[in-house]
Write a protein that holds these residues in place. Structure first.
Motif, PDB file in Angstrom:
ATOM      1  N   ALA A 255     -12.143  45.255  68.362  1.00 16.90           N
ATOM      2  CA  ALA A 255     -13.152  45.562  69.377  1.00 16.90           C
ATOM      3  C   ALA A 255     -12.848  46.895  70.047  1.00 16.90           C
ATOM      4  N   SER A 256     -11.581  47.318  69.981  1.00 13.25           N
ATOM      5  CA  SER A 256     -11.197  48.544  70.687  1.00 13.25           C
ATOM      6  C   SER A 256     -11.017  49.745  69.769  1.00 13.25           C
ATOM      7  N   MET A 257     -10.929  49.512  68.464  1.00 12.24           N
ATOM      8  CA  MET A 257     -10.746  50.636  67.540  1.00 12.24           C
ATOM      9  C   MET A 257     -11.325  50.291  66.172  1.00 12.24           C
ATOM     10  N   SER A 258     -11.790  51.315  65.479  1.00  5.79           N
ATOM     11  CA  SER A 258     -12.361  51.110  64.143  1.00  5.79           C
ATOM     12  C   SER A 258     -11.240  50.867  63.136  1.00  5.79           C
ATOM     13  N   PRO A 259     -11.566  50.337  61.952  1.00  3.31           N
ATOM     14  CA  PRO A 259     -10.537  50.149  60.930  1.00  3.31           C
ATOM     15  C   PRO A 259      -9.776  51.434  60.597  1.00  3.31           C
ATOM     16  N   SER A 260     -10.485  52.565  60.517  1.00  2.00           N
ATOM     17  CA  SER A 260      -9.795  53.817  60.180  1.00  2.00           C
ATOM     18  C   SER A 260      -8.875  54.251  61.316  1.00  2.00           C
ATOM     19  N   GLU A 261      -9.293  54.050  62.571  1.00  5.38           N
ATOM     20  CA  GLU A 261      -8.432  54.384  63.710  1.00  5.38           C
ATOM     21  C   GLU A 261      -7.190  53.500  63.718  1.00  5.38           C
ATOM     22  N   PHE A 262      -7.372  52.208  63.408  1.00  8.74           N
ATOM     23  CA  PHE A 262      -6.223  51.298  63.354  1.00  8.74           C
ATOM     24  C   PHE A 262      -5.262  51.703  62.253  1.00  8.74           C
ATOM     25  N   SER A 263      -5.797  52.007  61.079  1.00 14.24           N
ATOM     26  CA  SER A 263      -4.930  52.367  59.955  1.00 14.24           C
ATOM     27  C   SER A 263      -4.157  53.648  60.253  1.00 14.24           C
ATOM     28  N   LEU A 264      -4.796  54.600  60.935  1.00 11.10           N
ATOM     29  CA  LEU A 264      -4.104  55.832  61.318  1.00 11.10           C
ATOM     30  C   LEU A 264      -3.007  55.534  62.326  1.00 11.10           C
ATOM     31  N   ALA A 265      -3.274  54.608  63.268  1.00 10.68           N
ATOM     32  CA  ALA A 265      -2.272  54.249  64.266  1.00 10.68           C
ATOM     33  C   ALA A 265      -1.038  53.631  63.611  1.00 10.68           C
ATOM     34  N   VAL A 266      -1.256  52.753  62.630  1.00  6.62           N
ATOM     35  CA  VAL A 266      -0.122  52.137  61.924  1.00  6.62           C
ATOM     36  C   VAL A 266       0.630  53.188  61.111  1.00  6.62           C
ATOM     37  N   ALA A 267      -0.104  54.028  60.387  1.00  3.28           N
ATOM     38  CA  ALA A 267       0.524  55.034  59.526  1.00  3.28           C
ATOM     39  C   ALA A 267       1.361  56.018  60.321  1.00  3.28           C
ATOM     40  N   THR A 268       0.925  56.332  61.551  1.00  4.23           N
ATOM     41  CA  THR A 268       1.645  57.328  62.360  1.00  4.23           C
ATOM     42  C   THR A 268       2.548  56.696  63.413  1.00  4.23           C
ATOM     43  N   GLY A 269       2.587  55.352  63.465  1.00  2.00           N
ATOM     44  CA  GLY A 269       3.447  54.675  64.431  1.00  2.00           C
ATOM     45  C   GLY A 269       2.931  54.740  65.858  1.00  2.00           C
ATOM     46  N   ASP A 270       1.646  54.936  66.037  1.00  2.00           N
ATOM     47  CA  ASP A 270       1.051  55.082  67.372  1.00  2.00           C
ATOM     48  C   ASP A 270       0.725  53.710  67.964  1.00  2.00           C
ATOM     49  N   TYR A 271       1.781  53.019  68.443  1.00  2.77           N
ATOM     50  CA  TYR A 271       1.569  51.671  68.976  1.00  2.77           C
ATOM     51  C   TYR A 271       0.807  51.702  70.305  1.00  2.77           C
ATOM     52  N   LYS A 272       0.864  52.829  71.013  1.00  7.75           N
ATOM     53  CA  LYS A 272       0.172  52.929  72.307  1.00  7.75           C
ATOM     54  C   LYS A 272      -1.340  52.794  72.131  1.00  7.75           C
ATOM     55  N   ALA A 273      -1.866  53.334  71.038  1.00  8.28           N
ATOM     56  CA  ALA A 273      -3.309  53.209  70.781  1.00  8.28           C
ATOM     57  C   ALA A 273      -3.689  51.746  70.587  1.00  8.28           C
ATOM     58  N   ILE A 274      -2.831  50.991  69.890  1.00  8.53           N
ATOM     59  CA  ILE A 274      -3.110  49.572  69.643  1.00  8.53           C
ATOM     60  C   ILE A 274      -2.948  48.757  70.925  1.00  8.53           C
ATOM     61  N   SER A 275      -2.010  49.164  71.790  1.00  2.26           N
ATOM     62  CA  SER A 275      -1.751  48.405  73.023  1.00  2.26           C
ATOM     63  C   SER A 275      -2.898  48.508  74.022  1.00  2.26           C
ATOM     64  N   ARG A 276      -3.872  49.392  73.773  1.00  5.84           N
ATOM     65  CA  ARG A 276      -5.039  49.472  74.664  1.00  5.84           C
ATOM     66  C   ARG A 276      -6.011  48.312  74.426  1.00  5.84           C
ATOM     67  N   SER A 277      -5.806  47.561  73.359  1.00  5.12           N
ATOM     68  CA  SER A 277      -6.672  46.417  73.062  1.00  5.12           C
ATOM     69  C   SER A 277      -6.420  45.292  74.057  1.00  5.12           C
ATOM     70  N   LYS A 278      -7.468  44.559  74.403  1.00  3.31           N
ATOM     71  CA  LYS A 278      -7.355  43.457  75.360  1.00  3.31           C
ATOM     72  C   LYS A 278      -6.393  42.392  74.832  1.00  3.31           C
ATOM     73  N   GLY A 279      -5.415  42.029  75.651  1.00  4.75           N
ATOM     74  CA  GLY A 279      -4.476  40.985  75.272  1.00  4.75           C
ATOM     75  C   GLY A 279      -3.322  41.459  74.402  1.00  4.75           C
ATOM     76  N   VAL A 280      -3.217  42.772  74.194  1.00  2.00           N
ATOM     77  CA  VAL A 280      -2.131  43.320  73.367  1.00  2.00           C
ATOM     78  C   VAL A 280      -1.247  44.213  74.233  1.00  2.00           C
ATOM     79  N   GLY A 281      -0.055  43.727  74.528  1.00  2.00           N
ATOM     80  CA  GLY A 281       0.888  44.524  75.303  1.00  2.00           C
ATOM     81  C   GLY A 281       1.684  45.458  74.408  1.00  2.00           C
TER      82      GLY A 281
END
Length: 199
Positions: free
Chosen positions: A91-117
């Protein structure tokens, strides 16, 4: 059990929609992205689905694209991540944004999702990066039999990882990244072009 469900969209809420298939209304939980893009009531729609079975409940989760479903199934395979958290991430990021976050280790982008610390976001990145590393090593052990192009440079290499998060096999991801990557392209540009050509 269900690969996809195709029927008439009856109505949709913030995180679900109801599809009529032969007189039976399926309530399917989904992401904001799918709700926004699925269409209007009365239209024929298709959702790629995942059935979640618990002792006291059976739920259907569905997405407008196979990429979204692929990311969802990867997410719920991470310890501590259930279907609701998987939908919250999408709900907070597209599949391509998520895949880029994982590939680059950008956990902060994922932590902006509701319920994800931050801790859960770090675990998601760590576990999925480990999975991608195992898949790449497995592909490396097979390359003598059927060699595939190996992209040069860290951007193309990260693009391969990002494409694998979206459900591409290691060989196909490497082929697409090698095909589209040119000097000066950003990681996001490389992944988007690879997705465009891989459709």
């Amino acid at each position: 059990m269900f690969e996809y469900i195709k029927g008439i969209l009856q109505y949709k809420g913030a995180d679900f929609c109801v599809i009529d298939v032969g007189g039976v209304g399926f309530r399917i939980y989904t992401s904001y992205l799918t709700v926004a893009n699925i269409g209007q009531s009365g239209q024929t729609v298709t959702l790629y689905t995942y059935m979640n079975v618990k002792e006291d409940e059976i739920s259907l989760f569905g997405f407008a694209s196979k990429e979204e479903l692929s990311v969802f199934t990867l997410l719920i395979g991470v310890s501590g991540v259930g279907p609701k958290v998987g939908v919250a991430v999408l709900a907070s990021m597209s599949p391509s944004e998520f895949s880029l976050a994982v590939a680059t280790g950008d956990y902060k982008a994922i932590s902006r999702s509701k319920g994800v610390g931050p801790k859960l976001a770090q675990r998601i990145v760590l576990e999925l990066k480990d999975k991608l590393s195992r898949d790449l090593k497995s592909a490396e052990s097979e390359k003598d039999e059927s060699p595939e192009p190996v992209p040069a440079g860290y951007i193309a290499s990260d693009a391969v990882s990002a494409l694998m998060v979206l459900g591409y096999g290691s060989k196909e991801a490497a082929r697409l990244a090698a095909k589209v990557y040119k000097d000066g392209m950003s990681l996001e540009e490389t992944v988007r072009e690879a997705l465009r050509q891989g459709l």
